[in-house]
Motif scaffolding. Structure first.
Motif, PDB file in Angstrom:
ATOM      1  N   LEU A 110     -13.647  20.610 -37.213  1.00  0.00           N
ATOM      2  CA  LEU A 110     -14.495  20.791 -38.387  1.00  0.00           C
ATOM      3  C   LEU A 110     -13.668  21.172 -39.612  1.00  0.00           C
ATOM      4  O   LEU A 110     -13.917  20.686 -40.722  1.00  0.00           O
ATOM      5  N   VAL A 111     -12.670  22.027 -39.413  1.00  0.00           N
ATOM      6  CA  VAL A 111     -11.797  22.421 -40.522  1.00  0.00           C
ATOM      7  C   VAL A 111     -11.014  21.210 -41.025  1.00  0.00           C
ATOM      8  O   VAL A 111     -10.872  21.006 -42.236  1.00  0.00           O
ATOM      9  N   GLY A 112     -10.497  20.392 -40.116  1.00  0.00           N
ATOM     10  CA  GLY A 112      -9.776  19.188 -40.518  1.00  0.00           C
ATOM     11  C   GLY A 112     -10.642  18.253 -41.334  1.00  0.00           C
ATOM     12  O   GLY A 112     -10.217  17.737 -42.382  1.00  0.00           O
ATOM     13  N   ILE A 113     -11.855  18.043 -40.892  1.00  0.00           N
ATOM     14  CA  ILE A 113     -12.789  17.182 -41.632  1.00  0.00           C
ATOM     15  C   ILE A 113     -13.100  17.795 -42.998  1.00  0.00           C
ATOM     16  O   ILE A 113     -13.154  17.085 -44.005  1.00  0.00           O
ATOM     17  N   ALA A 114     -13.273  19.110 -43.037  1.00  0.00           N
ATOM     18  CA  ALA A 114     -13.561  19.790 -44.306  1.00  0.00           C
ATOM     19  C   ALA A 114     -12.400  19.635 -45.278  1.00  0.00           C
ATOM     20  O   ALA A 114     -12.613  19.425 -46.481  1.00  0.00           O
ATOM     21  N   ILE A 120      -5.100  32.784 -38.377  1.00  0.00           N
ATOM     22  CA  ILE A 120      -4.365  33.498 -39.431  1.00  0.00           C
ATOM     23  C   ILE A 120      -5.237  33.663 -40.668  1.00  0.00           C
ATOM     24  O   ILE A 120      -5.283  34.742 -41.275  1.00  0.00           O
ATOM     25  N   LEU A 121      -5.959  32.621 -41.045  1.00  0.00           N
ATOM     26  CA  LEU A 121      -6.845  32.697 -42.199  1.00  0.00           C
ATOM     27  C   LEU A 121      -7.921  33.763 -41.996  1.00  0.00           C
ATOM     28  O   LEU A 121      -8.238  34.527 -42.910  1.00  0.00           O
ATOM     29  N   PHE A 122      -8.471  33.842 -40.788  1.00  0.00           N
ATOM     30  CA  PHE A 122      -9.491  34.836 -40.475  1.00  0.00           C
ATOM     31  C   PHE A 122      -8.918  36.244 -40.620  1.00  0.00           C
ATOM     32  O   PHE A 122      -9.561  37.126 -41.198  1.00  0.00           O
ATOM     33  N   ALA A 123      -7.713  36.471 -40.123  1.00  0.00           N
ATOM     34  CA  ALA A 123      -7.090  37.787 -40.223  1.00  0.00           C
ATOM     35  C   ALA A 123      -6.831  38.163 -41.678  1.00  0.00           C
ATOM     36  O   ALA A 123      -7.092  39.305 -42.091  1.00  0.00           O
ATOM     37  N   ILE A 124      -6.344  37.210 -42.467  1.00  0.00           N
ATOM     38  CA  ILE A 124      -6.091  37.476 -43.890  1.00  0.00           C
ATOM     39  C   ILE A 124      -7.402  37.779 -44.609  1.00  0.00           C
ATOM     40  O   ILE A 124      -7.483  38.710 -45.419  1.00  0.00           O
ATOM     41  N   TRP A 125      -8.430  37.005 -44.314  1.00  0.00           N
ATOM     42  CA  TRP A 125      -9.739  37.251 -44.910  1.00  0.00           C
ATOM     43  C   TRP A 125     -10.238  38.651 -44.540  1.00  0.00           C
ATOM     44  O   TRP A 125     -10.774  39.371 -45.379  1.00  0.00           O
ATOM     45  N   PHE A 126     -10.044  39.053 -43.303  1.00  0.00           N
ATOM     46  CA  PHE A 126     -10.451  40.369 -42.816  1.00  0.00           C
ATOM     47  C   PHE A 126      -9.753  41.458 -43.629  1.00  0.00           C
ATOM     48  O   PHE A 126     -10.391  42.430 -44.063  1.00  0.00           O
ATOM     49  N   SER A 149      -7.334  37.040 -32.708  1.00  0.00           N
ATOM     50  CA  SER A 149      -8.074  36.603 -33.886  1.00  0.00           C
ATOM     51  C   SER A 149      -8.928  35.379 -33.553  1.00  0.00           C
ATOM     52  O   SER A 149     -10.103  35.308 -33.931  1.00  0.00           O
ATOM     53  N   ALA A 150      -8.350  34.418 -32.848  1.00  0.00           N
ATOM     54  CA  ALA A 150      -9.091  33.206 -32.469  1.00  0.00           C
ATOM     55  C   ALA A 150     -10.267  33.549 -31.557  1.00  0.00           C
ATOM     56  O   ALA A 150     -11.370  33.011 -31.730  1.00  0.00           O
ATOM     57  N   LEU A 151     -10.044  34.443 -30.605  1.00  0.00           N
ATOM     58  CA  LEU A 151     -11.141  34.852 -29.713  1.00  0.00           C
ATOM     59  C   LEU A 151     -12.233  35.590 -30.481  1.00  0.00           C
ATOM     60  O   LEU A 151     -13.418  35.440 -30.183  1.00  0.00           O
ATOM     61  N   THR A 152     -11.830  36.372 -31.476  1.00  0.00           N
ATOM     62  CA  THR A 152     -12.813  37.069 -32.298  1.00  0.00           C
ATOM     63  C   THR A 152     -13.685  36.068 -33.036  1.00  0.00           C
ATOM     64  O   THR A 152     -14.906  36.246 -33.143  1.00  0.00           O
ATOM     65  N   ILE A 153     -13.079  35.005 -33.531  1.00  0.00           N
ATOM     66  CA  ILE A 153     -13.849  33.950 -34.201  1.00  0.00           C
ATOM     67  C   ILE A 153     -14.862  33.353 -33.228  1.00  0.00           C
ATOM     68  O   ILE A 153     -16.029  33.164 -33.566  1.00  0.00           O
ATOM     69  N   VAL A 154     -14.432  33.077 -32.012  1.00  0.00           N
ATOM     70  CA  VAL A 154     -15.335  32.504 -31.000  1.00  0.00           C
ATOM     71  C   VAL A 154     -16.475  33.470 -30.709  1.00  0.00           C
ATOM     72  O   VAL A 154     -17.644  33.070 -30.630  1.00  0.00           O
ATOM     73  N   TRP A 155     -16.165  34.752 -30.552  1.00  0.00           N
ATOM     74  CA  TRP A 155     -17.215  35.742 -30.274  1.00  0.00           C
ATOM     75  C   TRP A 155     -18.218  35.800 -31.420  1.00  0.00           C
ATOM     76  O   TRP A 155     -19.433  35.861 -31.185  1.00  0.00           O
ATOM     77  N   LEU A 156     -17.725  35.754 -32.656  1.00  0.00           N
ATOM     78  CA  LEU A 156     -18.635  35.801 -33.803  1.00  0.00           C
ATOM     79  C   LEU A 156     -19.507  34.551 -33.875  1.00  0.00           C
ATOM     80  O   LEU A 156     -20.719  34.652 -34.090  1.00  0.00           O
ATOM     81  N   VAL A 157     -18.905  33.393 -33.686  1.00  0.00           N
ATOM     82  CA  VAL A 157     -19.670  32.147 -33.726  1.00  0.00           C
ATOM     83  C   VAL A 157     -20.695  32.113 -32.581  1.00  0.00           C
ATOM     84  O   VAL A 157     -21.863  31.762 -32.781  1.00  0.00           O
ATOM     85  N   SER A 158     -20.279  32.494 -31.399  1.00  0.00           N
ATOM     86  CA  SER A 158     -21.179  32.493 -30.246  1.00  0.00           C
ATOM     87  C   SER A 158     -22.342  33.452 -30.452  1.00  0.00           C
ATOM     88  O   SER A 158     -23.497  33.103 -30.175  1.00  0.00           O
ATOM     89  N   THR A 159     -22.043  34.637 -30.944  1.00  0.00           N
ATOM     90  CA  THR A 159     -23.091  35.625 -31.196  1.00  0.00           C
ATOM     91  C   THR A 159     -24.049  35.121 -32.270  1.00  0.00           C
ATOM     92  O   THR A 159     -25.267  35.260 -32.140  1.00  0.00           O
TER      93      THR A 159
END
Length: 174
Positions: free
Chosen positions: A41-45, A98-104, A150-160
């Motif tokens: 999805l990021v690549g397409i974006a 990495i982007l998620f961590a920087i945003w955090f 960080s990647a797992l945190t993204i998955v947990w947030l999306v899943s939740t």
């Protein structure tokens, strides 16, 4: 007396809610596939944004008679990054982490800065914002140096989020 405008059962919300819940559980159970999908999805974006920037540059050229090489450069860079992410999804996953961590970290710093605004109104709340912001900066640094976490945190947030949306739609159906 019954209300003439009784709510009718909403099948669409029920089906959508069930699909969201299933997607949420599937996302929790298969974090690797979820990350791969998010990377695509990021690549397409990126590619879409690059194409839009090229169109926007053309629009600026025609409308304002301004020539902006920077917009064209950014557009081409976005398209190249999008293709790289689509060809190498693992690179996209690392980029997302990495982007998620920087945003955090940035969000936490903004929260600490905002605490100064609240100091005049409620000192306790401002102190709480500073404490939570400081903890968030520390967590962001941990996420930055641990891309897998960080990647797992993204998955947990999306899943939740998928589960919450699903439950909300199921409740809305009734």
């Amino acid at each position: 007396m019954f209300n003439e405008h009784q709510k009718r059962f909403d099948w669409f919300s029920l089906i959508l809610g069930i699909l969201f819940v299933i997607a949420g559980f599937a996302s929790f159970m298969h974090p690797d596939k979820t990350l791969h999908f998010l990377s695509i999805l990021v690549g397409i974006a990126f590619i879409y944004r690059g194409i839009y920037e090229l169109w926007f540059r053309k629009f600026i050229d025609v409308t304002l008679n301004e020539h902006s090489a920077w917009i064209a450069f950014a557009a081409i860079l976005d398209i190249i990054l999008g293709v790289i992410v689509l060809v190498y999804p693992n690179w996209g996953i690392l980029y997302l982490a990495i982007l998620f961590a920087i945003w955090f970290i940035i969000d936490a710093i903004i929260q600490i800065k905002a605490a100064g605004l609240f100091k005049e109104f409620h000192r306790g709340y401002a102190t709480l914002l500073i404490i939570l912001g400081s903890v968030s900066v520390a967590l962001g640094v941990i996420l930055l140096f641990s891309p897998m976490l960080s990647a797992l945190t993204i998955v947990w947030l999306v899943s939740t989020m998928l589960l919450v949306f699903g439950i909300m739609h199921i409740i809305q159906a009734f």
